[in-house]
Design a protein around this motif. Sequence first.
Motif, PDB file in Angstrom:
ATOM      1  N   ASP A  62       1.003  -1.505   0.083  1.00 46.44           N
ATOM      2  CA  ASP A  62       0.192   0.006  -0.129  1.00 46.44           C
ATOM      3  C   ASP A  62       1.430   1.495  -0.417  1.00 46.44           C
ATOM      4  O   ASP A  62       1.559   1.562   0.959  1.00 46.44           O
ATOM      5  CB  ASP A  62      -1.299  -0.113   1.404  1.00 46.44           C
TER       6      ASP A  62
ATOM      7  N   THR B  87      -0.585   4.418  -0.463  1.00 46.05           N
ATOM      8  CA  THR B  87      -1.324   5.145  -0.725  1.00 46.05           C
ATOM      9  C   THR B  87      -0.933   6.884   0.070  1.00 46.05           C
ATOM     10  O   THR B  87      -1.199   7.906   0.284  1.00 46.05           O
ATOM     11  CB  THR B  87      -2.874   5.260  -0.158  1.00 46.05           C
TER      12      THR B  87
ATOM     13  N   GLY C 295       3.727  11.413  -5.083  1.00 42.64           N
ATOM     14  CA  GLY C 295       3.628  10.441  -4.018  1.00 42.64           C
ATOM     15  C   GLY C 295       3.505   8.981  -4.912  1.00 42.64           C
ATOM     16  O   GLY C 295       4.414   9.489  -5.965  1.00 42.64           O
ATOM     17  N   GLU C 296       2.907   8.158  -4.761  1.00 40.22           N
ATOM     18  CA  GLU C 296       3.360   6.982  -6.346  1.00 40.22           C
ATOM     19  C   GLU C 296       2.907   7.685  -7.666  1.00 40.22           C
ATOM     20  O   GLU C 296       1.666   8.190  -7.446  1.00 40.22           O
ATOM     21  CB  GLU C 296       2.316   5.912  -5.635  1.00 40.22           C
TER      22      GLU C 296
END
Length: 296
Positions: free
Chosen positions: A190, A192, A230-231
């Motif tokens: 994850d 996020t 972010g990703e």
Amino acid sequence: MTASPRVLKGPRVLKGHGTENDFVVLPDPDGTVWPEDRLDAATVRRLCDRRAGLGGDGVLRLVRSVHVPDAPAVLGEALGSCEWFMDHRNADGSYAEMCGNGIRLFLHALVAEGLLERSACEAGVLVGTRGGPRRVGAVPGGGYWVDMGPAREFGHGTARLDGRSFAGRAVSMGNPHLAALTDVDVDTLDLTGAPEFDPALFPDGVNVELVNVLEPAAHVRLRVFERGVGETRSCGTGACAAAYAALAAEDRTEGTVVVDVPGGRLAVQVDPRTTVLTGPAVLVSAGVLCPEWLGA
């Protein structure tokens, strides 16, 4: 009688990506459309907003180096050799030193805008960045290569993510990376939220790569969390850091590594002198920014 469509007037804008690492591209050759006081952090954030703006992992301004106030400081003696400067901002509005996917798109956009001839780019064009000058060129038949400079290891660190710790190598590609090889399937993680890291080792933040080795020193798969963004679907400098780490894990200092990212595939050639990244660049659209959005 059908009315003629209204011709909108406003600053030209392009949208494109390199292995789905996407950018808003602002043509501004003479530095008159987007001077520093207009392209501020708030405007960059609005442009990159995926609901209220155009959406992107960052902004690239196509501008000549002589019109960039901090170009002399970051380029030094190379200033006169770099006609063009990749003025790169992260999606949060912060300045970015370097981006391997972004600089391929930067050259592709210069060619598409008629500012450079593609045939003249095959030997490479020196482009200014806040990470220093970088040579980027066109590959016959499509795609672009970038001389990213040498990968420089400067320590070891740990990223904490998803309740787990991932040990990795601290690698500079003009910007800081923590490349962590792991047996945990990266597709199950994850991303996020931002990974935790050692601020003493990375005082300016860090891009974190989680890397599965598919074939030792030859083929890896990664996901990346980029500082200020972010990703992302891809990260060119991150691919280089991951390739370096995969080779170093086998006690090798050179080789070519295929790097699979969520947005596609890149190739990274590493040796002690430099790192060369090769991959695609695609322009998706071109248009203008509407006055009602600019004035909002």
